[in-house]
Design an enzyme around this catalytic site. Structure first.
Site, mmCIF file in Angstrom:
data_model
loop_
_atom_site.group_PDB
_atom_site.id
_atom_site.type_symbol
_atom_site.label_atom_id
_atom_site.label_comp_id
_atom_site.label_asym_id
_atom_site.label_seq_id
_atom_site.Cartn_x
_atom_site.Cartn_y
_atom_site.Cartn_z
ATOM 1 N N SER A 25 -10.639 0.184 3.483
ATOM 2 C CA SER A 25 -9.833 0.046 4.711
ATOM 3 C C SER A 25 -9.266 1.399 5.109
ATOM 4 C CB SER A 25 -8.677 -0.917 4.482
ATOM 5 O OG SER A 25 -9.176 -2.168 4.091
ATOM 6 N N GLU A 70 -4.574 4.635 5.716
ATOM 7 C CA GLU A 70 -4.316 4.301 4.321
ATOM 8 C C GLU A 70 -4.694 5.461 3.374
ATOM 9 O OE1 GLU A 70 -5.339 0.119 3.093
ATOM 10 O OE2 GLU A 70 -6.276 1.181 1.435
ATOM 11 N N ARG A 124 0.830 -1.223 0.000
ATOM 12 C CA ARG A 124 0.000 0.000 0.000
ATOM 13 C C ARG A 124 0.861 1.269 0.000
ATOM 14 N NH1 ARG A 124 -2.775 -3.700 -0.584
ATOM 15 N NH2 ARG A 124 -4.846 -4.131 0.251
HETATM 16 C C1 LIG Z 1 -15.388 0.382 -0.790
HETATM 17 C C2 LIG Z 1 -13.914 0.575 -1.061
HETATM 18 C C3 LIG Z 1 -13.106 -0.522 -1.171
HETATM 19 C C4 LIG Z 1 -11.736 -0.357 -1.427
HETATM 20 N N1 LIG Z 1 -10.960 -1.486 -1.557
HETATM 21 C C5 LIG Z 1 -9.638 -1.362 -1.810
HETATM 22 C C6 LIG Z 1 -8.809 -2.528 -1.975
HETATM 23 O O1 LIG Z 1 -9.297 -3.659 -1.917
HETATM 24 N N2 LIG Z 1 -7.490 -2.346 -2.195
HETATM 25 C C7 LIG Z 1 -6.935 -1.095 -2.288
HETATM 26 O O2 LIG Z 1 -5.724 -1.022 -2.492
HETATM 27 N N3 LIG Z 1 -7.681 0.014 -2.151
HETATM 28 C C8 LIG Z 1 -9.008 -0.082 -1.924
HETATM 29 N N4 LIG Z 1 -9.787 1.050 -1.774
HETATM 30 C C9 LIG Z 1 -9.148 2.375 -1.858
HETATM 31 C C10 LIG Z 1 -9.259 3.035 -3.260
HETATM 32 O O3 LIG Z 1 -10.237 2.418 -4.037
HETATM 33 C C11 LIG Z 1 -7.930 2.961 -4.021
HETATM 34 O O4 LIG Z 1 -6.897 3.509 -3.275
HETATM 35 C C12 LIG Z 1 -8.005 3.698 -5.372
HETATM 36 O O5 LIG Z 1 -6.839 3.454 -6.108
HETATM 37 C C13 LIG Z 1 -8.206 5.211 -5.209
HETATM 38 O O6 LIG Z 1 -8.503 5.739 -6.490
HETATM 39 P P1 LIG Z 1 -9.152 7.179 -6.655
HETATM 40 O O7 LIG Z 1 -9.173 7.480 -8.108
HETATM 41 O O8 LIG Z 1 -10.469 7.218 -5.968
HETATM 42 O O9 LIG Z 1 -8.084 8.069 -5.905
HETATM 43 P P2 LIG Z 1 -8.357 9.387 -5.025
HETATM 44 O O10 LIG Z 1 -9.062 9.001 -3.779
HETATM 45 O O11 LIG Z 1 -8.990 10.435 -5.861
HETATM 46 O O12 LIG Z 1 -6.875 9.791 -4.663
HETATM 47 C C14 LIG Z 1 -6.096 9.002 -3.793
HETATM 48 C C15 LIG Z 1 -4.677 9.553 -3.795
HETATM 49 O O13 LIG Z 1 -4.110 9.385 -5.074
HETATM 50 C C16 LIG Z 1 -3.722 10.641 -5.635
HETATM 51 N N5 LIG Z 1 -4.049 10.581 -7.056
HETATM 52 C C17 LIG Z 1 -5.217 10.196 -7.620
HETATM 53 N N6 LIG Z 1 -5.121 10.209 -8.967
HETATM 54 C C18 LIG Z 1 -3.863 10.636 -9.249
HETATM 55 C C19 LIG Z 1 -3.145 10.873 -10.468
HETATM 56 N N7 LIG Z 1 -3.693 10.694 -11.668
HETATM 57 N N8 LIG Z 1 -1.870 11.323 -10.366
HETATM 58 C C20 LIG Z 1 -1.283 11.529 -9.168
HETATM 59 N N9 LIG Z 1 -1.909 11.316 -7.999
HETATM 60 C C21 LIG Z 1 -3.181 10.872 -8.035
HETATM 61 C C22 LIG Z 1 -4.521 11.680 -4.876
HETATM 62 O O14 LIG Z 1 -3.847 12.922 -4.852
HETATM 63 C C23 LIG Z 1 -4.614 11.053 -3.498
HETATM 64 O O15 LIG Z 1 -3.432 11.307 -2.779
HETATM 65 C C24 LIG Z 1 -11.175 0.933 -1.545
HETATM 66 C C25 LIG Z 1 -12.008 2.052 -1.426
HETATM 67 C C26 LIG Z 1 -13.367 1.884 -1.198
HETATM 68 C C27 LIG Z 1 -14.261 3.089 -1.111
#
Ligand SMILES: Cc1cc2nc3c(=O)[nH]c(=O)nc-3n(C[C@H](O)[C@H](O)[C@H](O)COP(=O)(O)OP(=O)(O)OC[C@H]3O[C@@H](n4cnc5c(N)ncnc54)[C@H](O)[C@@H]3O)c2cc1C
Length: 338
Positions: free
Chosen positions: A239, A334, A165
């Protein structure tokens, strides 16, 4: 197409915790070619932050700067050589949509990562992982642009510093990159991975001894849908804490003191279950106003309706303190905390 600019933007629908927050300026990037223009639109308006689908971020306050929201779409096969196929997706592509696209094209590897919310561009940030597989195992490279200088650069896997992570993009100066697109190295040969206990158990219950990648994906979707709260119905970011990793002597001491403590070997030591510790502290299902610990999954903090980000954060600190007091372990959040 020039980027869309919204002043004093409402972020409630742009974060899966659904907490209220505003950004002084929101710049929406719809085409990769417009990245430099989008950066220029952010410059000079305070601090800058990148946002994907907002599924791993907690806004504890308004953001007094520019948020660059990535909505770029597109995916393609870059090259194919024998069994190996390199595919690329733009940063704003839905992660799950991308996984389904690879499976529909009989390109295998990402099936265990089905239904993880969020965008492709965020997947390297914390090296997303689930059901015994991490994104980094199939990662090829990514293209990124420096938020400060506008310089563009390709990163290979060692340069990303992937860990559990984690990646370099979560730390210090390296957090100054906007990821534009990510390439993955997939296989035409199915190599199903179902050593993860929960997945193995569910497949066995369904009578599937030799699952195909599609069956694995369906099974993962079924487990996730039954276990994790849907952010559309109950605000959450999956998480909230990482599972802590400790060295062997420390793990032995903890397991002796707390019989039944789940543990798994990890590359840098022994991984412990944060959910188990939170549960043992009696906090599963705990609630402070509308901020809560999910009643079926102690690792997931939820917004029952009108919680603010600072309420969720206060509850997170209560959980962290309780676990520290009882187990001497400091849990690490996380999501990105703003
Ligand atoms: C119900 C649920 C279940 C989940 N299960 C998992 C799981 O099983 N495993 C897991 O690893 N995660 C899980 N997550 C967490 C999440 O889905 C992941 O971390 C996902 O990759 C976040 O993507 P996002 O586009 O929503 O990022 P955001 O929430 O928009 O951003 C997260 C971070 O990434 C940065 N970021 C986003 N896009 C970019 C980009 N293009 N360039 C540079 N920085 C960027 C942001 O600045 C921020 O710091 C879960 C979340 C939820 C709500």
């Amino acid at each position: 197409m020039p980027p869309t600019i919204i002043e004093n933007a409402d972020l409630r629908r742009l974060n899966t915790f659904a907490v209220p927050a505003r950004a002084a300026r929101l710049v929406e990037l719809d085409e990769t070619a417009g990245a430099s223009e989008a950066l220029a639109a952010c410059a000079g308006h305070g601090p800058m932050m990148v946002l994907g689908a907002g599924s791993n971020v907690l806004f504890t306050r308004d953001f007094e700067g520019s948020i660059l929201r990535v909505r770029t779409c597109g995916r393609r096969i870059v090259s194919a050589s024998g069994d190996e196929v390199v595919v690329e997706a733009q940063a704003g592509e839905s992660w799950d949509g991308f996984v389904r696209w690879t499976l529909a094209g009989a390109l295998f590897g990402l099936e265990n990562l089905s239904l993880i919310p969020g965008c492709v561009g965020a997947s390297p940030i914390q090296n997303i992982g689930a059901y015994g597989v991490e994104m980094c195992e199939f990662f090829d490279s990514l293209e990124a642009i420096d938020l400060d200088t506008g310089a563009q650069r390709r990163f290979d896997a060692p340069q990303c510093g992937f860990a559990y992570r984690d990646s370099v993009f979560k730390h210090g100066q390296a957090a100054r990159w906007l990821i534009l697109g990510v390439r993955f190295r997939l296989s035409r040969t199915a190599r199903p991975r179902f050593d993860y206990a929960e997945l193995r158990g569910e497949l066995a219950r369904s009578g599937v001894a030799h699952p195909s990648p599609d069956q694995i994906a369906r099974c993962v979707v079924a487990i996730r849908s039954s276990k994790l709260p849907d952010p559309a119905l109950l605000g959450n970011a999956g998480s909230f804490f990482k599972n802590p990793i400790v060295d062997l002597p420390r793990a032995k001491e903890l397991i002796d003191r707390h019989p039944g403590m789940p543990n798994w070997p990890a590359s840098q030591g022994i991984k412990l279950s944060a959910a188990w510790m939170i549960d043992r502290c009696g906090l599963k299902g705990a609630r402070e106003g509308d901020a809560g610990v999910h009643d079926r999954h102690a690792l997931v903090l939820v917004n029952h309706g009108s919680a603010r980000g600072c309420d969720i954060w206060a509850l997170a600190m209560r959980v962290r303190d309780a676990v520290h007091q009882r187990f001497g372990i400091v849990l690490e959040p996380e999501p990105t905390i703003v």
